[in-house]
Design a protein around this motif. Structure first.
Motif, PDB file in Angstrom:
ATOM      1  N   ALA A 295      21.005 -40.052 -61.827  1.00 46.36           N
ATOM      2  CA  ALA A 295      20.572 -40.176 -63.105  1.00 46.36           C
ATOM      3  C   ALA A 295      20.437 -38.851 -63.836  1.00 46.36           C
ATOM      4  O   ALA A 295      20.088 -37.885 -63.249  1.00 46.36           O
ATOM      5  N   VAL A 296      21.084 -38.867 -64.976  1.00 47.90           N
ATOM      6  CA  VAL A 296      20.961 -37.818 -65.829  1.00 47.90           C
ATOM      7  C   VAL A 296      20.218 -38.175 -67.119  1.00 47.90           C
ATOM      8  O   VAL A 296      20.550 -39.096 -67.943  1.00 47.90           O
ATOM      9  N   VAL A 297      18.989 -37.425 -67.502  1.00 50.75           N
ATOM     10  CA  VAL A 297      18.054 -37.848 -68.575  1.00 50.75           C
ATOM     11  C   VAL A 297      18.040 -36.747 -69.466  1.00 50.75           C
ATOM     12  O   VAL A 297      17.749 -35.498 -69.036  1.00 50.75           O
ATOM     13  N   SER A 298      17.980 -36.934 -70.873  1.00 51.24           N
ATOM     14  CA  SER A 298      17.726 -36.049 -71.733  1.00 51.24           C
ATOM     15  C   SER A 298      16.106 -35.875 -71.911  1.00 51.24           C
ATOM     16  O   SER A 298      15.286 -36.728 -71.744  1.00 51.24           O
ATOM     17  N   PRO A 299      15.814 -34.725 -72.618  1.00 55.57           N
ATOM     18  CA  PRO A 299      14.355 -34.233 -72.692  1.00 55.57           C
ATOM     19  C   PRO A 299      13.827 -34.986 -74.031  1.00 55.57           C
ATOM     20  O   PRO A 299      13.413 -34.048 -74.922  1.00 55.57           O
TER      21      PRO A 299
ATOM     22  N   ILE B 287      16.046 -31.858 -60.879  1.00 54.50           N
ATOM     23  CA  ILE B 287      16.946 -30.380 -61.288  1.00 54.50           C
ATOM     24  C   ILE B 287      16.905 -30.432 -62.477  1.00 54.50           C
ATOM     25  O   ILE B 287      17.250 -31.278 -63.178  1.00 54.50           O
ATOM     26  N   LYS B 288      16.117 -29.363 -63.184  1.00 53.85           N
ATOM     27  CA  LYS B 288      16.341 -28.923 -64.325  1.00 53.85           C
ATOM     28  C   LYS B 288      17.304 -28.065 -64.736  1.00 53.85           C
ATOM     29  O   LYS B 288      17.496 -27.158 -64.190  1.00 53.85           O
TER      30      LYS B 288
ATOM     31  N   LEU C  89      18.130 -36.062 -59.341  1.00 52.59           N
ATOM     32  CA  LEU C  89      17.697 -36.585 -60.915  1.00 52.59           C
ATOM     33  C   LEU C  89      17.833 -35.407 -61.629  1.00 52.59           C
ATOM     34  O   LEU C  89      16.888 -34.485 -61.515  1.00 52.59           O
ATOM     35  N   ILE C  90      18.772 -35.615 -62.557  1.00 51.51           N
ATOM     36  CA  ILE C  90      18.776 -34.414 -63.485  1.00 51.51           C
ATOM     37  C   ILE C  90      17.988 -34.672 -64.793  1.00 51.51           C
ATOM     38  O   ILE C  90      18.149 -35.553 -65.501  1.00 51.51           O
ATOM     39  N   ILE C  91      17.350 -33.490 -65.237  1.00 53.72           N
ATOM     40  CA  ILE C  91      16.772 -33.405 -66.580  1.00 53.72           C
ATOM     41  C   ILE C  91      17.663 -32.428 -67.174  1.00 53.72           C
ATOM     42  O   ILE C  91      17.584 -31.184 -66.555  1.00 53.72           O
ATOM     43  N   HIS C  92      18.276 -32.451 -68.329  1.00 57.39           N
ATOM     44  CA  HIS C  92      19.102 -31.331 -68.847  1.00 57.39           C
ATOM     45  C   HIS C  92      18.657 -30.804 -70.076  1.00 57.39           C
ATOM     46  O   HIS C  92      17.899 -31.855 -70.894  1.00 57.39           O
TER      47      HIS C  92
END
Length: 297
Positions: free
Chosen positions: A177-181, A36-37, A67-70
């Protein structure tokens, strides 16, 4: 009807119907990974933050692995303004110099990402924030204009690999999981990565069932000025035509390009949803009629 009273105003039969409609989708997607963006209004409006993150918690509770890409564009812009800096974008990509990459890392890794994980934990799930530079490997992005002229975006990278083991370990342990770009190069430099592109790469490498972009528009529109002109399903050829007409432009370009790349790599479904709509994730995933734009090849 006020949204807060919606559940109370349903009859018992209607409530059962809602659950029964969702059941086949719960069974179909159980154990699947959804990338999920997460950005835009869904990430900045406090009411939408709560609704969106609670929906993501629900996805995990029924056996889906979110799985989050914020993102964090507005948070970065505000931090830049405080330092007297002005953002510059070319084709939807932020031009990033050495001073700015340090600021971006600080904002995403110390403010935005940890806050998202904290909120998810408050809502009853288990979440861990992972700075993107710890799992994404990148090379400096070598971009060229339509005329073939090299373009220098500075510390902007293209992801060439992902360390999947820590992510899969978290997902198997029922963590979100929360992941930064952000990504790291072989020489140790940290690169800024467009969050839409980072989400696409993650979906590609981790073999996600779905890639979902939460945007500030009602999916992809045939007419920017008409929010009701949403295109339910759009393919590569139609996307090219909308680019030529200037309807798809700016920040939407990396979104649609990354969506097509994910599909080519085997991601099963890609959706653009209006993140300003409460519970849009649940409505798209668990109901018979989708409400966003689906991208197909």
């Amino acid at each position: 009807m006020k949204e807060g009273n919606f559940a109370e105003e349903l009859t018992p039969e209607q409530k059962v119907s809602v659950f029964l409609e969702a059941l086949p989708y719960v069974q179909k997607f159980r154990d699947g990974i959804f990338v999920i963006k997460y950005g835009g209004a869904a990430m900045e409006d406090p009411l939408l933050v709560e609704k969106t993150l609670r929906d993501i918690v629900l996805l995990e509770a029924v056996g889906i692995n979110p799985l989050i890409i914020h993102g964090g564009g507005e948070f970065i812009n505000r931090a830049m303004k405080k330092r007297g800096l002005s953002p510059r974008f070319v084709n939807g990509i932020r031009v990033t110099d050495k001073e700015l990459i340090s600021l971006i890392e600080e904002v995403l890794s110390k403010e935005v990402g940890p806050r998202i994980a904290q909120k998810i934990n408050e809502y009853g799930a288990k979440a861990v924030f992972i700075p993107g530079q710890e799992i994404f490997w990148a090379e400096r992005w070598q971009a060229v204009s339509e005329e073939g002229i090299p373009m220098d975006y500075g510390y902007v990278g293209t992801i060439v690999g992902v360390d999947l083991q820590p992510l899969l370990k978290l997902l198997h342990g029922q963590f979100i999981a929360v992941v930064s770009p952000l990504a790291r190069a072989a020489n140790g430099d940290i690169y800024n990565v467009n969050a839409d592109v980072a989400a696409s790469k993650m979906a590609k490498f981790i073999k996600a069932k779905k890639l979902i972009y939460l945007t500030n528009t009602n999916g992809i529109l045939a007419d920017e000025k008409d929010p009701l002109s949403r295109i339910s399903v759009i393919n590569r050829q139609q996307i090219s035509l909308l680019k030529e007409k200037g309807i798809i432009h700016g920040g939407m370009i990396p979104k649609v390009d990354s969506a097509l790349e994910a599909l080519e790599a085997g991601v099963e479904k890609v959706h653009f949803l209006d993140g300003r709509m409460p519970h849009v994730l649940l409505l798209e995933i668990f109901t018979d009629k989708g409400i966003g734009t689906e991208i197909v090849l």
